[in-house]
Scaffold this motif. Structure first.
Motif, mmCIF file in Angstrom:
data_model
loop_
_atom_site.group_PDB
_atom_site.id
_atom_site.type_symbol
_atom_site.label_atom_id
_atom_site.label_comp_id
_atom_site.label_asym_id
_atom_site.label_seq_id
_atom_site.Cartn_x
_atom_site.Cartn_y
_atom_site.Cartn_z
ATOM 1 N N ARG A 331 66.340 122.741 106.253
ATOM 2 C CA ARG A 331 66.193 121.516 107.026
ATOM 3 C C ARG A 331 67.190 121.421 108.184
ATOM 4 N NH1 ARG A 331 63.556 117.071 104.186
ATOM 5 N NH2 ARG A 331 62.499 117.894 102.348
ATOM 6 N N ASP A 332 68.245 122.204 108.145
ATOM 7 C CA ASP A 332 69.165 122.252 109.290
ATOM 8 C C ASP A 332 68.541 122.947 110.489
ATOM 9 O OD1 ASP A 332 71.177 121.046 107.770
ATOM 10 O OD2 ASP A 332 72.018 122.974 107.134
ATOM 11 N N TYR A 334 64.889 123.658 110.780
ATOM 12 C CA TYR A 334 63.477 123.404 111.049
ATOM 13 C C TYR A 334 63.116 121.967 110.693
ATOM 14 C CZ TYR A 334 63.938 128.430 110.460
ATOM 15 O OH TYR A 334 64.376 129.725 110.533
ATOM 16 N N ARG A 335 62.152 121.439 111.375
ATOM 17 C CA ARG A 335 61.695 120.085 111.123
ATOM 18 C C ARG A 335 60.402 120.146 110.320
ATOM 19 N NH1 ARG A 335 61.323 115.970 116.036
ATOM 20 N NH2 ARG A 335 63.565 116.342 115.844
ATOM 21 N N LYS A 337 56.775 119.421 108.909
ATOM 22 C CA LYS A 337 55.562 118.829 109.455
ATOM 23 C C LYS A 337 54.991 117.845 108.457
ATOM 24 C CE LYS A 337 54.186 122.966 112.079
ATOM 25 N NZ LYS A 337 53.106 123.948 112.269
#
Length: 341
Positions: A331-332, A334-335, A337
């Motif tokens: 999560r650091d 990539y975001r 979906k």
């Protein structure tokens, strides 16, 4: 109808407890069975660390277990099973021998000694925390529990990202519930190359690990194996469970087949110097249909899928440790979906 949590505790008769030591960057997870469960295991890694694993073989006498422990701490973490035994003995649990009861608690450990945490006991100073953590985990055991950097996954890592604790569940076509629980401390990677895509993407349910799918343009370089750390610094340990009625030989077979999930979700897996293993347990609440020769095969197929999903969820839900040199979390970088309808 009971709402599914997408956790191993969707299998009736199982509760999960987690505990960790943030300073030491280690932790453990305990699966407590409401009543003794049939269990076995399959080891595919070349360097496992276990306790009470021999009694899980089909030819041995003890038929069921009271709890199973997944722990960090490498061999120091094997103290954890003693803490679980003490907590369960206080509840009157255990294998009865005249007026004595001995709780049956198999365990597997992973290596998290070099993740930046302060572990003076690994230098011969003081006692490892795992026995006390195990007692706390039993006291905290319940049906709902968090994933990611908790429990046995607290100090876990992969080759490129923070590892973690993952879980997933599903129901077979015969109505049997199957679940998986895993501490992802892999020698390799759960993701494809340097992108956000998980190897387990084809098995994802409801956007449970980001809904990224597989990459459109596949870089063949992503197939080259990458290895974390050095010898003995890795191990992915897991438990798959079902509410079906199984004997120990069937539980052994279920554990063996469930290893397919590691092969689907991690690249590489089962290296000579990791200790990848899978426990399998059956709470025995629902017999398999006698007239369906593939009902048991379905359990294995679904268990493997659940384990693949749980591995991806463990990495997806993890948070980076606040320690120098700590690996980033998924999560650091990539975001997530939104799930598709």
């Amino acid at each position: 109808m009971t709402t599914m949590l997408n956790l191993i505790t969707d299998v009736s008769g199982i509760r999960i407890g987690n505990a960790h030591d943030a300073t030491a960057a280690t932790g453990l997870t305990v699966a407590v069975f409401d009543r003794p469960a049939t269990a076995s295991l399959a080891v595919m890694g070349g360097a496992p660390g276990t306790r009470e694993s021999a009694l899980l073989e089909p030819e041995t006498t003890v038929a069921a277990v009271d709890a199973i422990v997944l722990s960090g701490g490498s061999a120091y973490g094997l103290d954890a099973a003693g803490g679980v035994m003490q907590a369960l003995a206080a509840q009157g649990r255990g294998f009865a021998i005249r007026d004595v009861r001995v709780p049956i608690v198999p365990q597997a450990i992973l290596f998290d000694l070099l993740n930046g945490g302060d572990k003076p006991w690994a230098r011969g100073e003081g006692e490892p925390p795992h026995r006390a953590l195990a007692m706390a985990a039993v006291a905290a055991a319940g049906k709902d529990f968090p994933l990611g950097s908790v429990g046995a996954g607290y100090g876990a890592t992969t080759v490129n990202l923070k590892g973690g604790l993952g879980s997933a569940s599903a129901v077979t076509r015969t109505g049997h519930t199957v679940g998986a629980l895993v501490a992802v401390n892999a020698v390799g990677s759960a993701t494809v190359g340097d992108g956000p895509h998980f190897w387990a993407a084809p098995y994802e349910e409801g956007g449970e690990f980001g809904n990224c799918g597989l990459p459109v343009d596949f870089d063949r370089q992503a197939l080259l194996p990458r290895y974390k750390g050095g010898p003995g610094q890795n191990t992915t340990i897991a438990l798959v469970a079902t509410d079906a009625v199984l004997d120990k030989a069937m539980a052994k077979r279920l554990a063996m087949v469930a290893h397919d999930g590691m092969g689907r979700a991690l690249r590489p897996a089962h290296a000579p110097l990791d200790g990848d293993l899978v426990f399998a347990a059956a709470t025995g609440l629902k017999p398999l249909p006698e007239d369906d020769i593939y009902a048991f095969a379905d359990l294995g197929a679904v268990a493997a899928d659940c384990l693949a999903r749980a591995i991806a969820r463990g990495v997806y839900e993890a948070t980076a440790l606040p320690l120098p040199g700590a690996l980033p979390a998924w999560r650091d970088l990539y975001r997530p979906k939104r799930p598709t309808a």
